[in-house]
Write a protein that holds these residues in place. Structure first.
Motif, PDB file in Angstrom:
ATOM      1  N   ALA A   1      19.586  61.935 104.465  1.00  0.00           N
ATOM      2  CA  ALA A   1      19.745  61.226 105.577  1.00  0.00           C
ATOM      3  C   ALA A   1      18.623  61.985 106.518  1.00  0.00           C
TER       4      ALA A   1
ATOM      5  N   ASN B   1      16.888  60.468 108.871  1.00  0.00           N
ATOM      6  CA  ASN B   1      16.974  60.063 110.167  1.00  0.00           C
ATOM      7  C   ASN B   1      18.228  60.984 111.015  1.00  0.00           C
ATOM      8  N   ARG B   2      19.090  61.595 110.590  1.00  0.00           N
ATOM      9  CA  ARG B   2      19.962  62.535 111.174  1.00  0.00           C
ATOM     10  C   ARG B   2      19.284  63.970 111.574  1.00  0.00           C
TER      11      ARG B   2
END
Length: 381
Positions: free
Chosen positions: A53, A55-56
Motif C-alpha cells: 500500500a 499510498n499509505r
C-alpha cells in the motif's frame, strides 16, 4: 485475555479506514529476546506496507507501536501481545495463550488471533475432594491457582462438624452448644452420616461462594467412591456431569499437582467439545444447512445468513471480501489478504459464532465450513 470486549473493539476498529497492520508478538519474559523480535516484526510491517500500500505513509501507523518501542513488553502472565493499527485508530491487548510471531497488512484488522485465543481459553473450577477435606482451584485463561479459603470454610470434616462424641452403641455430634445429629447404631453408620453431611456442606459452600457467583463449570477431582457419593448429594447446577478426574487428590501437595490436573481436564473438555461440534455439524448437514464452497459461503456471510463459521487455525485463502460477497484478488493487497479473516469479521458483525480450531477439532476436513441460520435454510425450500 481475549473476550467479547476485544472482539467488539476489533469490529469497531474495522469501521475505520484501512489497511491495517496487525502484529502478534510472543512474550517470553526475556527482555532482550522480546525486544529483538518486536523490532524485527515492526521493520517487516513497515516494509510490507510500503510494498503493498505505497499510498499509505508509515508515520500514520507508528503511534500505535510507539508505547511498546521503549516501554515494557510484558504484562503479568501474558503469553503474547497483539497490536492492530490503522492509519486513524488502533487497539492492542494481551493474550494468555501461546501465539506465533506474525505481522500482516490487510484490508481489515486481523481478528483471527482473538477468536483463536477465545476458543482455546476455558474457565472452570476444580474441586479437589477427599473423604474428610477439600481444596478448590480456579482455572482462568488456562492458569490454575489454588484458592486461599477463609477460616469459616468447611475445609475439613472436623472444622465443619465440630467435636464428635460417639461409640458403637450411642453417638452424637455437636458443634459448640448446638447438637446437629445424634442416634444409635454402629460406628460405621455414624461415620457414613458424618461424611454425607460433610459433603452436603462442601457442596453448598462451593455453590454459594464460587459456582453461583462465577457461573463456570465445576470439575470434581475425587476417588471413584467419593465421586459417586458426592454426585448423589450435590445440588450444584454447575457441577460438570461429563468431565471428571477419578483419582484421590493429594491435598497436602495440591499446588504441585495442579498443572497435571489442568492438562487432564483440558484434554477431556477438548474431546467433549469436539464431539458436540461434530454432532451439531452432522445434524446441520443432514438438514442441508452446511455450506463449504467459498462462493456461496461468502454471499451468505455478507447477507447475514451464517449462524456458525468454523475455520482451521493457520489456514490462508488469498482474497478480499467485497461489499456484495464477491471475492477480489486483483490487487497486491487483496492477493496477500486472508479471506478467512474477512469472513470471520463479517459473520461476527452479524452476531454469528466464529470458531478458529486446530485441525483435529474441526468438524470437517475442509479448512472452512459454515452453518446457515434456520430462517435462511427455510427460504431455500
Amino acid at each position: 485475555m481475549a473476550n467479547n470486549f476485544d472482539l467488539h473493539a476489533a469490529l469497531t476498529l474495522a469501521t475505520k479506514p484501512g489497511p491495517f497492520v496487525t502484529m502478534t508478538l510472543p512474550v517470553t519474559g526475556i527482555p532482550a529476546t522480546d525486544r529483538t523480535q518486536f523490532k524485527s516484526l515492526l521493520q517487516s510491517g513497515r516494509n510490507r506496507l510500503a510494498e503493498i500500500a505505497p499510498n499509505r505513509a508509515w508515520a500514520a501507523y507508528a503511534a500505535a507501536f510507539e508505547p511498546f518501542s521503549h516501554g515494557p513488553l510484558t504484562n503479568g502472565s501474558a503469553a503474547g501481545l497483539l497490536i492492530m493499527a490503522g492509519p486513524t485508530a488502533s487497539y492492542h491487548y494481551w493474550l494468555h495463550t501461546p501465539v506465533s510471531a506474525t505481522i500482516t497488512v490487510t484490508y481489515q484488522p486481523n481478528v483471527l488471533p482473538i477468536l483463536q485465543a477465545r476458543d482455546q481459553t476455558s474457565d472452570y473450577d476444580l474441586l479437589l475432594l477427599g473423604r474428610d477435606a477439600f481444596e478448590l482451584a480456579q482455572v482462568r485463561n488456562g492458569r490454575a491457582e489454588l484458592v486461599n479459603l477463609p477460616l469459616d470454610a468447611p475445609e475439613t470434616l472436623e472444622q465443619a462438624l465440630g467435636d464428635e462424641l460417639r461409640d458403637r452403641g450411642r453417638w452424637q455430634r455437636s458443634a459448640g452448644e448446638h447438637t446437629h445429629y445424634s442416634g444409635t447404631g454402629s460406628l460405621d453408620s455414624a461415620r457414613a452420616a458424618d461424611q454425607r453431611n460433610y459433603f452436603m456442606m462442601v457442596d453448598a459452600y462451593v455453590a454459594q461462594h464460587f459456582s453461583n457467583a462465577d457461573q463456570v463449570p465445576l470439575v470434581l477431582v475425587a476417588s471413584a467412591s467419593e465421586q459417586g457419593n458426592f454426585r448423589k448429594l450435590s445440588q450444584n447446577a454447575y457441577l460438570d456431569a461429563t468431565v471428571r478426574v477419578v483419582q484421590g487428590p493429594n491435598l497436602a501437595a495440591a499446588n504441585q499437582t495442579l498443572a497435571a490436573l489442568t492438562v487432564n481436564v483440558s484434554n477431556q473438555r477438548h474431546l467433549q467439545a469436539t464431539h458436540i461440534r461434530e454432532d451439531a455439524y452432522a445434524k446441520a448437514r443432514q438438514g442441508e444447512r452446511v455450506v463449504q464452497d467459498l462462493g456461496p459461503l461468502a454471499t451468505a456471510a455478507v447477507q447475514g445468513q451464517l449462524e456458525k463459521l468454523w475455520l482451521r487455525d493457520n489456514a490462508f485463502q488469498p482474497g478480499h471480501l467485497a461489499e456484495k460477497g464477491e471475492i477480489m484478488t486483483a490487487t497486491a493487497l487483496s492477493r496477500q489478504n486472508n479471506l478467512y479473516n474477512d469472513l470471520a469479521l463479517i459473520v461476527s458483525k452479524f452476531g454469528g459464532q466464529v470458531q478458529v480450531l486446530p485441525a483435529d477439532a474441526m468438524p470437517t476436513s475442509s479448512p472452512v465450513a459454515a452453518q446457515l441460520r434456520l430462517r435462511a435454510a427455510v427460504t431455500h425450500h
